[in-house]
Scaffold this active site. Structure first.
Site, PDB file in Angstrom:
ATOM      1  N   ASP A  13       0.898  -1.132  -0.106  1.00 29.03           N
ATOM      2  CA  ASP A  13      -0.055   0.139   0.215  1.00 29.03           C
ATOM      3  C   ASP A  13       0.849   1.417  -0.020  1.00 29.03           C
ATOM      4  OD1 ASP A  13      -2.336  -1.591   0.327  1.00 29.03           O
ATOM      5  OD2 ASP A  13      -1.692  -1.997   2.346  1.00 29.03           O
ATOM      6  N   ASN A  38      -5.063  -9.744  -4.975  1.00 29.72           N
ATOM      7  CA  ASN A  38      -5.098  -9.060  -3.465  1.00 29.72           C
ATOM      8  C   ASN A  38      -4.355  -7.855  -3.834  1.00 29.72           C
ATOM      9  OD1 ASN A  38      -2.364 -10.494  -4.136  1.00 29.72           O
ATOM     10  ND2 ASN A  38      -2.054 -11.231  -2.426  1.00 29.72           N
ATOM     11  N   HIS A  41      -3.882  -1.489  -6.841  1.00 28.01           N
ATOM     12  CA  HIS A  41      -2.920  -0.164  -7.119  1.00 28.01           C
ATOM     13  C   HIS A  41      -3.889   0.973  -7.732  1.00 28.01           C
ATOM     14  CE1 HIS A  41       1.099  -2.658  -7.804  1.00 28.01           C
ATOM     15  NE2 HIS A  41       0.553  -2.752  -6.379  1.00 28.01           N
ATOM     16  N   THR A  42      -3.739   2.204  -7.042  1.00 28.67           N
ATOM     17  CA  THR A  42      -4.657   3.349  -7.343  1.00 28.67           C
ATOM     18  C   THR A  42      -3.947   4.129  -8.128  1.00 28.67           C
ATOM     19  OG1 THR A  42      -5.794   2.907  -5.262  1.00 28.67           O
ATOM     20  CG2 THR A  42      -6.229   4.858  -6.293  1.00 28.67           C
ATOM     21  N   THR A 300      -7.446  -0.716  -0.624  1.00 26.82           N
ATOM     22  CA  THR A 300      -8.077  -0.504  -2.102  1.00 26.82           C
ATOM     23  C   THR A 300      -8.846  -1.855  -2.576  1.00 26.82           C
ATOM     24  OG1 THR A 300      -6.261   0.851  -2.764  1.00 26.82           O
ATOM     25  CG2 THR A 300      -7.298  -0.240  -4.616  1.00 26.82           C
ATOM     26  N   THR A 301      -8.433  -3.166  -2.007  1.00 29.62           N
ATOM     27  CA  THR A 301      -8.904  -4.391  -2.450  1.00 29.62           C
ATOM     28  C   THR A 301     -10.178  -4.672  -1.518  1.00 29.62           C
ATOM     29  OG1 THR A 301      -6.808  -5.146  -3.389  1.00 29.62           O
ATOM     30  CG2 THR A 301      -8.403  -6.695  -2.730  1.00 29.62           C
ATOM     31  N   MET A 332       3.030  10.155   0.051  1.00 32.75           N
ATOM     32  CA  MET A 332       1.956  10.879   1.072  1.00 32.75           C
ATOM     33  C   MET A 332       2.415  11.819   1.905  1.00 32.75           C
ATOM     34  SD  MET A 332      -0.580   8.691   0.032  1.00 32.75           S
ATOM     35  CE  MET A 332      -1.698   8.394   1.350  1.00 32.75           C
ATOM     36  N   ASP A 334       2.079  14.846   2.175  1.00 31.80           N
ATOM     37  CA  ASP A 334       1.070  15.751   2.713  1.00 31.80           C
ATOM     38  C   ASP A 334       0.282  15.498   3.718  1.00 31.80           C
ATOM     39  OD1 ASP A 334       0.418  13.879   0.347  1.00 31.80           O
ATOM     40  OD2 ASP A 334      -1.796  14.513   0.857  1.00 31.80           O
ATOM     41  N   GLY A 416       0.543  14.648  -3.129  1.00 32.47           N
ATOM     42  CA  GLY A 416      -0.889  14.474  -3.435  1.00 32.47           C
ATOM     43  C   GLY A 416      -1.244  13.348  -4.489  1.00 32.47           C
TER      44      GLY A 416
END
Length: 425
Positions: A13, A38, A41-42, A300-301, A332, A334, A416
């Site tokens: 993650d 499993n 990925h975003t 996400t999953t 991350m 931010d 971001g």
């Protein structure tokens, strides 16, 4: 030519998908080489959010080939649903997706096994499985007798082979206390349908990649999960079922290590983990919850809330060395901007002694006490920063200290979720 690899350095993650998406423009082929559905990925493009599980993150860049390698375990209905979802949003894969005929397939019995086995956690603590059949599928792969590869679906003896496996799996599931009913004919019909739909994408990707390298193509390898979840080198048994560190790239893709010239290690400015297992810097308090909320730290999953804690430089340095990392991508950043102070774990204390190496056994890792270094927070918005010099002095000091502790330079900083919210150093 050569290859570059993107590897997660924590417990997954780490936002690797964003980095792969950003780097894809400089490559001809993106390769996913291990893990299964499993993985989550975003990628955010133009305000639109894409959540990818099987399909490589390079799919959003036109003209780039995306390869799912033999080290992946693939769930056909999940993969096809993902392909359909992308198509409905204008992302066509007819000419830029290849799936290895050597990869192993997840079947309904794998998912049933996963659920049955997870009902009896290790020492009363869940290993963090997503109940998607990944572990049981890998187990059959290495056991060989009950494994089915994608290429097997197109062989005349597929039905006979599958029926034999179904008979065995039905007995196994009954022994595990599962009431799952496996109907061989229905599964055969379903997977035959999947095979027909996937056939245009199926290829011998091992030879394809070797030919591509010898003809001068540039390859980008996309790791799934994180190095600390590596089956051999992670926090066993609270790990995934594949080599998720850099050592797994060659085995999972079929590309010899000599072709991989650069490895980028991805980590958050803090640490997260899902499921059970030791987590030395975990924050089970309001600060941990605040980081979770600010970072939207939910799987996400699975949608499960992730455990959150301070950055663990001991673990990340170990992972960076293990994966042969050349530079770091800090994600991350931010999320930390609202905190009045930030902490870095620089060492552990084990049985009264200070150690700076990562223990090989989870029992020892459970007993360590983190040694923290406290830095002042910057409490300024960073999402509009386009260069390192635009960041507050406190944020730059934090990044410098992370680089010093890990022994690798920071090459990329994410401030971001958007593509444009990225600083290349």
């Amino acid at each position: 030519m050569s290859g570059t690899c993107v590897i997660g350095l924590q417990w997954g993650d780490e936002a690797k998908g964003k980095i792969v998406d950003l780097l894809t423009r400089d490559f001809d082929i993106v390769v996913r080489y291990q893990g299964g559905a499993n993985a989550g990925h975003t990628v955010v493009v133009g305000g639109e959010v894409y959540k990818l599980h099987h399909i490589p993150s390079g799919v959003l860049s036109p003209g780039v080939m995306n390869v799912i390698g033999p080290g992946v375990v693939l769930n056909p209905p999940v993969a096809l649903q993902e392909i359909d979802s992308l198509a409905s949003r204008g992302v066509q894969l007819a000419d830029n997706l290849r799936i290895s005929d050597r990869l192993h397939l997840v079947f309904p019995w794998h998912i049933a096994e996963d659920k049955a086995l997870n009902a009896s956690p290790v020492g009363g603590e869940s290993i963090g499985t997503t109940n998607r059949g990944i572990g049981p599928c890998y187990r059959d792969k290495y056991g060989r007798s009950h494994a089915i590869r994608l290429g097997d679906l197109y062989r005349p003896d597929f039905r006979e082979k599958m029926e034999r496996i179904v008979d065995f799996k039905q007995l196994l599931l009954a022994h595990l206390g599962s009431d799952e009913l496996l109907v061989a004919g229905e599964i055969f019909d379903e997977y035959s349908g999947h095979a027909a739909r996937m056939k245009p994408f199926v290829a011998d990707t091992t030879n394809y990649l070797l030919d591509a390298l010898e003809s001068g193509k540039r390859l980008l390898f996309e790791g799934a999960q994180g190095s600390m979840l590596d089956i051999d080198h992670g926090t066993f048994p609270f790990v995934t079922s594949s080599n998720s560190s850099g050592v797994g790239v060659s085995a999972g893709s079929g590309v010899p290590a000599r072709w991989i010239k650069k490895t980028i290690g991805v980590c958050k400015g803090y640490t997260t983990r899902v499921g059970g297992g030791p987590f030395p810097t975990e924050l089970a308090d309001e600060i941990g919850q605040r980081i979770r909320d600010l970072g939207h730290e939910y799987g996400t999953t699975t949608g499960r809330p992730r455990r959150c804690g301070w950055f663990d430089a001991v673990a990340v340095r170990y992972a960076a060395r293990l994966s042969g990392v050349d530079s770091l991508a800090i994600m991350m950043l931010d999320v930390l901007s609202e905190l009045s102070e930030v902490k870095l774990c620089v060492a552990y204390e084990l049985d009264g002694q200070r150690i700076e190496h990562f223990p090989s056994h989870t029992d020892d890792l459970r007993r360590v006490k983190p040694v923290f270094e406290v830095l002042p927070g910057w409490q300024q918005e960073v999402r509009s920063a386009g260069r390192i010099s635009d960041l507050p002095a406190g944020a730059r000091r934090y990044l410098d200290r992370v680089a010093e502790l890990i022994g690798r330079p920071v090459e990329i900083v994410s401030v971001g979720p958007g593509r444009e919210q990225t600083i290349f150093v």
